[in-house]
Write an enzyme that holds these catalytic residues in place. Structure first.
Site, PDB file in Angstrom:
ATOM      1  N   ASP A 510       0.791  -1.231   0.000  1.00 33.57           N
ATOM      2  CA  ASP A 510       0.000   0.000   0.000  1.00 33.57           C
ATOM      3  C   ASP A 510       0.820   1.276   0.000  1.00 33.57           C
ATOM      4  OD1 ASP A 510      -2.676  -0.615   0.021  1.00 33.57           O
ATOM      5  OD2 ASP A 510      -2.713  -1.063   2.167  1.00 33.57           O
TER       6      ASP A 510
HETATM    7  C1  GLC Z   1      -1.880  -3.877   5.281  1.00 30.67           C
HETATM    8  C2  GLC Z   1      -3.083  -3.816   4.373  1.00 30.67           C
HETATM    9  C3  GLC Z   1      -2.899  -4.714   3.161  1.00 30.67           C
HETATM   10  C4  GLC Z   1      -1.590  -4.423   2.480  1.00 30.67           C
HETATM   11  C5  GLC Z   1      -0.437  -4.504   3.461  1.00 30.67           C
HETATM   12  C6  GLC Z   1       0.895  -4.113   2.848  1.00 30.67           C
HETATM   13  O1  GLC Z   1      -1.820  -5.135   5.859  1.00 30.67           O
HETATM   14  O2  GLC Z   1      -4.255  -4.207   5.050  1.00 30.67           O
HETATM   15  O3  GLC Z   1      -3.959  -4.547   2.265  1.00 30.67           O
HETATM   16  O4  GLC Z   1      -1.419  -5.330   1.438  1.00 30.67           O
HETATM   17  O5  GLC Z   1      -0.691  -3.640   4.547  1.00 30.67           O
HETATM   18  O6  GLC Z   1       0.961  -2.769   2.534  1.00 30.67           O
END
Ligand code: GLC
Length: 819
Positions: A510
């Site tokens: 993210d």
């Molecule tokens: C958090 C989010 C997930 C994402 C991860 C890595 O766990 O919920 O959707 O893939 O972070 O950024």
């Protein structure tokens, strides 16, 4: 290097306390020390009605939606010793003196001679002994009900007569959980509590925000008549609240003030009086529920006023869990692996399936920050597919209904309204407004459902696409198969300069948000894996044309990745908008990324030679004793080009932290290349149960569930875990353990058994329910290999290959010889 040294020095100093132990026979973790380093908790009920109880009695409760239908007020940032939405006070009277204590320790600062908090499967039980009494409190939500039961027993063990007043209390939140925190004008003007005393002496406290009066009310009542009650916080606490929750004035007086509330801070407290001869026990069970009206609540209220029905409901809960866990049970030479795989890991998968990333002590479920995540829930469902495939399908249908006509998906939706939004990408003007990966995950989910159940008819089910501008009945509908086809077509078309799929606002990570035009190697590999699954599906339904098309797409993306993304010793992870690689040895930071290596192996895109080299590089550059780092080295300061990742210090979260979710992908990749010892080493490194022996003061988080992240060795606090419970780690570690290490996987043709285990394991056993039959599997490994099945016999008859066909009959005994 400097950071590494100081981290080591710290861990030598740390002498961890002994907080508790695992009681596998009762499927509980038993906490004996209430002063956990940070708040530890458990989940009760489901998203339909339920929430969190922490180990010192704090309660977060909601019905259907934590943001829009909240019941109790819990502010997770406050110290653990503060009142947190609920507690139970006991006023113990002996001759002329009395003591006020709480079995939850909080908020009275009570020290007990003996204290235990048993974190069980959807229930928590406290046992406290001291001050001449033995108290037992159990909290749970009966299946399919909308009420939280708190079952309280107090036994007099003082040797003389005692009078004990029991006072449970909850504090209400406005139903709009964020408004409760941001608006201290409107909210208190609307909060209302009416008290009803029945002829029998039972009291029902009915609470609502004024606008909900005719639509939905909270209620608090109990199995016995109340001596007195309070609905207004100020009346209950007395002294104009200056003494806070530690010593409520009304409890000192031995009588609550019988207040209702026409505004202000609403609570629900009742006092129950017990006169106990020595050895006698008093029991009262409370209900905190939510229904359309009090009249609608009455049947449930009557039901659970009968203590026998509470015992029955608790037994039913245990039966639910036995059935759920019974889908797959293992016996391997490793006790802590058994305990995680048989109990705690599938339990956590059930929790993530329910709550996605919506409500935890970290994701607080306020406002529109987080709902049910498209990517998150699609993955969570993979972790419960062998246990509750039909429930998983229902959630998968919701996810498909927030996919757009173009094929990509909304990032999250809110279950009570089914409104969806674009997640964080909404807020960044100069970045794409979609996530490049969301819509691809659902292909894996649907494939997993189909393989588990064989229900190919599901592919024909009509499901609408999401379109904010059209009301539901006017939205375009298509079959599930068409939804999947559009997912793949979207990514097939949405490629950049290198022929690699665009990143969108972000992929799985993210926090890397590159300008428009960037490409993601992860999306490429997830796309390839989704194609592999789609080819299986199309073969199962006999659509040769589609098989041919998707095979061509697969070969195309495989060739592209291998052509443009190999860095020499590993694969790169992204190309930015100018075509520059991230996750490359040529960079000063972010030289290597774990997903860059696991996913080309999982998707079958990496050649054998490259797969092995890439995984060797992971071991060399990313592995630590506490798990595999997501990347290395971390960004050391904010870099607007990449965005979020560089808001963390090096070693934290996505910036080179041990992001646990990515660890099982490396485990899986290691099993694919046949390295069972390494896969198992990686499994053990992140096993939270292993932290229970002397490492909790460093780890800090609950040892009975996976956290989302652990600080990496670039950080001074190396080993410190955060964000327990709601993490994709749960689903994927469960898959890694059961489908790749033990190697038992549902396919369209039957149950594939192809383990990749530590060489030292000479055998293991698994019982697995599959398509209506119990498969009792015994795997023997006389030659001490990691991988390779020599023979398989079913009910004494040898078969060819390692896929046990779908058989009628209730039970089949399978013997697998490795070698
Ligand atoms: C958090 C989010 C997930 C994402 C991860 C890595 O766990 O919920 O959707 O893939 O972070 O950024």
């Amino acid at each position: 290097m400097a950071a590494k040294k100081s981290a080591k020095a710290k861990s030598v100093k740390t002498q961890s306390r002994d907080y508790g132990y695992f009681d596998d026979a009762n499927k509980e973790y038993v906490l004996r020390d209430p002063a956990t380093p940070i708040k530890w908790c458990n989940y009760v009920g489901t998203l339909d009605f339920g929430g969190i109880v922490d180990t010192t009695g704090g309660t977060v409760l909601c019905k259907g939606d934590p943001a829009l239908n909240r019941i109790t007020k819990y502010i997770s940032q406050m110290p653990a010793g503060d009142f947190k939405g609920s507690t139970v006070y006991l006023r113990i009277k002996e001759k002329k003196s009395y003591k006020i204590v709480s079995p939850f320790v909080v908020p009275t600062c009570t020290i007990w001679d003996k204290w235990e908090c048993r974190v069980g499967l959807s229930y928590t039980t406290w046992l406290a002994e001291g001050y001449g009494i033995r108290v037992k409190i159990r909290v749970f939500v009966p299946a399919k009900s909308s009420t939280l039961i708190q079952d309280i027993s107090v036994q007099n063990i003082s040797g003389k007569k005692l009078e004990v007043d029991v006072v449970p209390v909850y504090e209400f939140s406005h139903f709009d959980a964020l408004k409760q925190l941001t608006n201290a004008d409107w909210v208190p003007q609307t909060m209302t509590l009416d008290a009803h005393r029945e002829k029998s002496g039972h009291v029902i406290l009915e609470q609502y925000a004024f606008m909900k009066k005719k639509y939905e009310v909270n209620y608090f009542t109990a199995s016995m008549a109340a001596d007195s009650y309070d609905g207004d916080r100020r009346s209950f606490l007395g002294f104009n609240e200056i003494m806070g929750w530690s010593c409520p004035g009304s409890i000192y007086k031995g009588k609550l003030t019988n207040s209702s509330a026409l505004r202000g801070d609403n609570i629900a407290a009742q006092m129950f009086k017990f006169k106990l001869a020595n050895k006698k026990t008093g029991r009262v069970a409370t209900q905190l529920g939510k229904q359309k009206s009090l009249a609608a609540a009455m049947p449930e209220i009557e039901k659970y006023r009968n203590l026998r029905n509470i015992d029955k409901a608790f037994a039913e809960l245990a039966a639910f869990w036995n059935k759920y866990l019974g889908a797959l049970q293992v016996k391997t030479p490793d006790a802590s692996f058994n305990s995680m795989v048989n109990i705690h890991n599938p339990r956590q998968c059930h929790t993530t399936k329910n709550w996605s990333r919506y409500l935890s002590l970290y994701q607080l479920g306020f406002g529109s920050d987080r709902g049910i995540g498209y990517r998150d829930s699609s993955q969570d469902l993979l972790g419960v597919m062998s246990h509750m495939p039909e429930e998983a399908r229902v959630l998968a249908e919701n996810l498909l209904s927030v996919q757009l006509e173009e094929g990509n998906a909304m990032h999250q939706y809110f279950p009570s309204t089914m409104e969806a939004n674009e997640g964080d990408s909404r807020e960044k003007e100069d970045r794409p407004k979609y996530y490049g990966d969301d819509h691809l995950w659902i292909v894996l989910t649907v494939a997993s459902y189909l393989k588990e159940t064989g229900n190919l008819k599901f592919l024909q089910k009509q499901i609408p696409f999401y379109n904010k501008k059209k009301e539901l009945s006017k939205r375009e509908k298509a079959t599930v198969l068409e939804h999947l086809k559009r997912s793949l077509a979207f990514t097939h078309k949405d490629c950049g300069k290198h022929g690699i799929p665009h990143l969108g606002f972000a992929d799985w990570n993210d926090t890397v948000n590159l300008p428009t035009g960037a490409e993601s190697l992860f999306n490429a590999n997830l796309f390839a894996k989704a194609l592999v699954e789609m080819i299986d599906i199309c073969q199962a339904i006999g659509d040769k044309k589609l098989v041919t098309q998707y095979k061509a797409w697969y070969e195309n993306i495989k060739a592209k990745v291998n052509k443009v993304a190999w860095d020499g010793q590993w694969y790169v992870r992204w190309f930015d908008e100018k075509g520059k690689a991230l996750g490359s040895s040529k960079n000063a930071v972010n030289k290597i990324d774990s997903l860059g290596q696991s996913w080309p192996v999982i998707s079958g895109v990496a050649t054998e030679e490259r797969a092995k080299l890439a995984l060797k590089s992971v071991y060399k550059y990313l592995n630590t004793k506490n798990g595999i780092k997501l990347s290395w080295p971390g960004y050391d300061g904010f870099d607007p080009h990449v965005g979020g990742v560089s808001t963390y210090p090096p070693g934290a979260k996505e910036n080179g932290g041990i992001f646990l979710h990515a660890n099982p992908w490396i485990m899986i990749a290691e099993t694919i290349v046949g390295n069972g010892d390494r896969a198992f080493q990686y499994y053990n490194q992140i096993n939270p149960a292993a932290k229970n022996n002397g490492l909790i003061d460093e780890f800090e988080s609950e040892p009975y569930c996976y956290p989302q992240n652990i600080l990496g060795d670039e950080h001074e606090k190396f080993g410190l875990a955060r964000n327990a419970w709601l993490s994709g780690t749960s689903s994927w570690t469960y898959q890694a353990a059961t489908q790749y290490i033990l190697g038992i996987k549902a396919t369209f043709d039957g149950l594939s058994i192809n383990p990749c285990i530590p060489k030292a394991w000479n055998e293991f056993r698994v019982t697995r329910k599959f398509r209506g039959a119990d498969y009792v599997i015994h795997v023997k490994n006389p030659k001490g290999v990691s991988k390779g099945v020599k023979s398989v016999t079913i009910d004494g008859r040898e078969i060819k290959g390692h896929v046990v066909p779908i058989l009628s009959g209730k039970k089949h005994v399978v013997l697998v010889m490795m070698g």
